[in-house]
Design a protein around this motif. Structure first.
Motif, short mmCIF file in Angstrom:
data_model
loop_
_atom_site.label_atom_id
_atom_site.label_comp_id
_atom_site.label_asym_id
_atom_site.label_seq_id
_atom_site.Cartn_x
_atom_site.Cartn_y
_atom_site.Cartn_z
N GLY A 200 15.17 -37.89 98.61
CA GLY A 200 15.95 -36.66 98.53
C GLY A 200 17.17 -36.82 97.65
O GLY A 200 17.55 -35.90 96.92
N PHE A 201 17.80 -38.00 97.69
CA PHE A 201 18.96 -38.26 96.83
C PHE A 201 18.58 -38.17 95.36
O PHE A 201 19.31 -37.59 94.55
N LEU A 202 17.44 -38.76 95.00
CA LEU A 202 17.00 -38.67 93.60
C LEU A 202 16.72 -37.22 93.19
O LEU A 202 17.09 -36.80 92.09
N LEU A 203 16.08 -36.48 94.09
CA LEU A 203 15.82 -35.06 93.81
C LEU A 203 17.13 -34.31 93.62
O LEU A 203 17.28 -33.51 92.66
N ALA A 204 18.10 -34.53 94.52
CA ALA A 204 19.38 -33.82 94.43
C ALA A 204 20.16 -34.24 93.18
O ALA A 204 20.74 -33.40 92.48
#
Length: 435
Positions: A200-204
């Motif tokens: 999720g961090f990479l997506l955000a």
């Protein structure tokens, strides 16, 4: 006098809105086609036997008698009901521009019931255990719900999360690896949440900070996680010590039946004989719904997803809100991935999520970006997916490949909007640049 004029004006405005309403005939057309199918298949060519539905198991405290229905007569009743509901859908669309939700729900229930009666009545055994159908479906439903809740958190704040599949897979792999190393299922569960959060961090970071197309980022992350977990599976999890793959033997989360409630026929075994993850799923569905629609936090989230400029004007940090929601959504999906390896299978295999992350997106759309709606849609998909397994032991008039296709057919119908109009949050997928 003014009251009369006001009432007349209101009535005129209502009539004008009805005249100007944009009518979508997709739902009446689909219902009409399915009603014709029901008449031909359920009524005209319906089997002559009986369909028996077992409502209880031997260990249930309360035993219910089997439900025995004449297949032919029941098929005729179901077909007529489908025709009436399809006609009501047409009349409602003509009058107000849309089909009432209760009509759509009733049509779905009646058609599915008629379909089941037709299948069961045409088998040699002519019976099915509803408890087995629903409890087996929960193996599919639980990760689906976690995935769809992840999508709700992200899309309600304005970020499209195509990476649910990758988050589920990362959670499944990490839970298996950490659980095997530590011998502690809860350590594996925590690690799964962290793995989903990292995806999720990479997506955000890419979609919110660097404004990369959210769809492309999600697809790339799915491919990245699939490749990375596949590589690590070959290099680490297949290592054998004394003939055993010690890095792919995670502990199992046991079922924790709730006294009294778990003994209720059908409902008890389905919802109240679950592991910690099963109960956590139910808590999250209720909790996220309440938080989104009954708290100030939820109002801020929905404002950011619908109109970020207005939210910014009111002092809400739009991108920080989106970033935190995407991280939370990733953690939720990671926990859902842990269900595969800590509950369902107790080992990891390559690409074991089998595309459920994409079906979770369909459940999200089917449920109209509402946690409870997504849960009900996931339950429908899960039952459809488990139907093949239940009927494999019986000779049915339906090819097994068709039954295996049902969840994906429902997914296409949901995404195409043929089950009713679904409107995503207005700013979903649109990056926000302040100023």
């Amino acid at each position: 006098m003014s009251t009369v004029i006001s009432t007349k004006s209101s009535a005129d405005n209502t009539a004008l809105r009805d005249q100007l309403a944009v009518r979508s005939w997709k739902v009446p057309i689909v219902f009409a086609a399915l009603a014709v199918f029901a008449v031909v298949v359920f009524a005209v060519f319906g089997p002559e036997g009986h369909a028996t539905f077992r409502l209880s198991q031997e260990q249930d405290a309360w035993q219910l008698p089997d439900l025995v229905l004449p297949a032919k007569a029941s098929g005729i009743v179901a077909a007529l009901a489908c025709v009436v509901l399809a006609l009501m859908s047409y009349l409602q669309t003509k009058a107000v521009g849309r089909t009432a939700r209760w009509v759509s729900s009733s049509f779905t229930v009646v058609f599915v019931a008629g379909f089941l009666i037709w299948i069961i009545g045409g088998t040699k055994t002519q019976n099915i255990t509803l408890v087995g159908l629903f409890t087996g479906a929960m193996l599919i439903v639980t990760p689906l719900v976690f995935g769809s809740l992840s999508g709700v958190l992200c899309e309600r704040s304005g970020v499209v999360n195509i990476a649910i599949e990758g988050q589920l897979l990362a959670g499944a792999f990490t839970a298996a690896l950490v659980g095997s190393i530590t011998g502690n299922a809860f350590a594996g569960l925590f690690a799964a949440a962290v793995a989903g959060l990292l995806v999720g961090f990479l997506l955000a970071a890419f979609s919110i900070k660097y404004l990369v197309n959210q769809i492309i980022v999600g697809v790339v992350l799915n491919v990245l996680v699939a490749g990375l977990t596949g590589f690590l599976f070959e290099k680490i999890m297949k290592i054998k010590v004394a003939g055993a793959t010690i890095y792919n033997q995670p502990p199992h989360l046991p079922d924790l039946p709730i006294p009294v409630l778990s003994e209720i026929p059908i409902i008890g075994p389905t919802f109240f004989r679950q592991s910690v993850l099963g109960y956590l799923m139910l808590v999250l569905v209720a909790g996220i719904w309440f938080a989104l629609f009954r708290t100030r936090w939820g109002l801020r989230i929905r404002a950011v997803g619908e109109h970020p400029q207005a939210a910014d004007t009111m002092g809400i940090n739009v991108n920080r809100t989106r970033f935190l929601n995407v991280l939370a959504g990733g953690a939720v999906a990671g926990v859902g991935g842990a269900y595969f390896t800590l509950v369902a299978v107790s080992s990891f295999s390559k690409d074991m999520t089998g595309g459920l992350g994409f079906i979770a997106l369909a459940a999200l759309i089917f449920g109209r970006w509402n946690p409870i709606g997504a849960f009900l849609a996931a339950l429908l998909f899960g039952v459809a997916g488990n139907l093949k397994s239940i009927l494999q032991l019986a000779v049915t008039p339906v090819d097994g490949q068709f039954l295996a296709m049902l969840p994906y057919a429902l997914t296409i119908l949901a995404v195409a909007g043929l089950v009713g109009k679904s409107r995503a949050p207005a700013a979903s997928g649109i990056p926000y640049v302040k100023g």
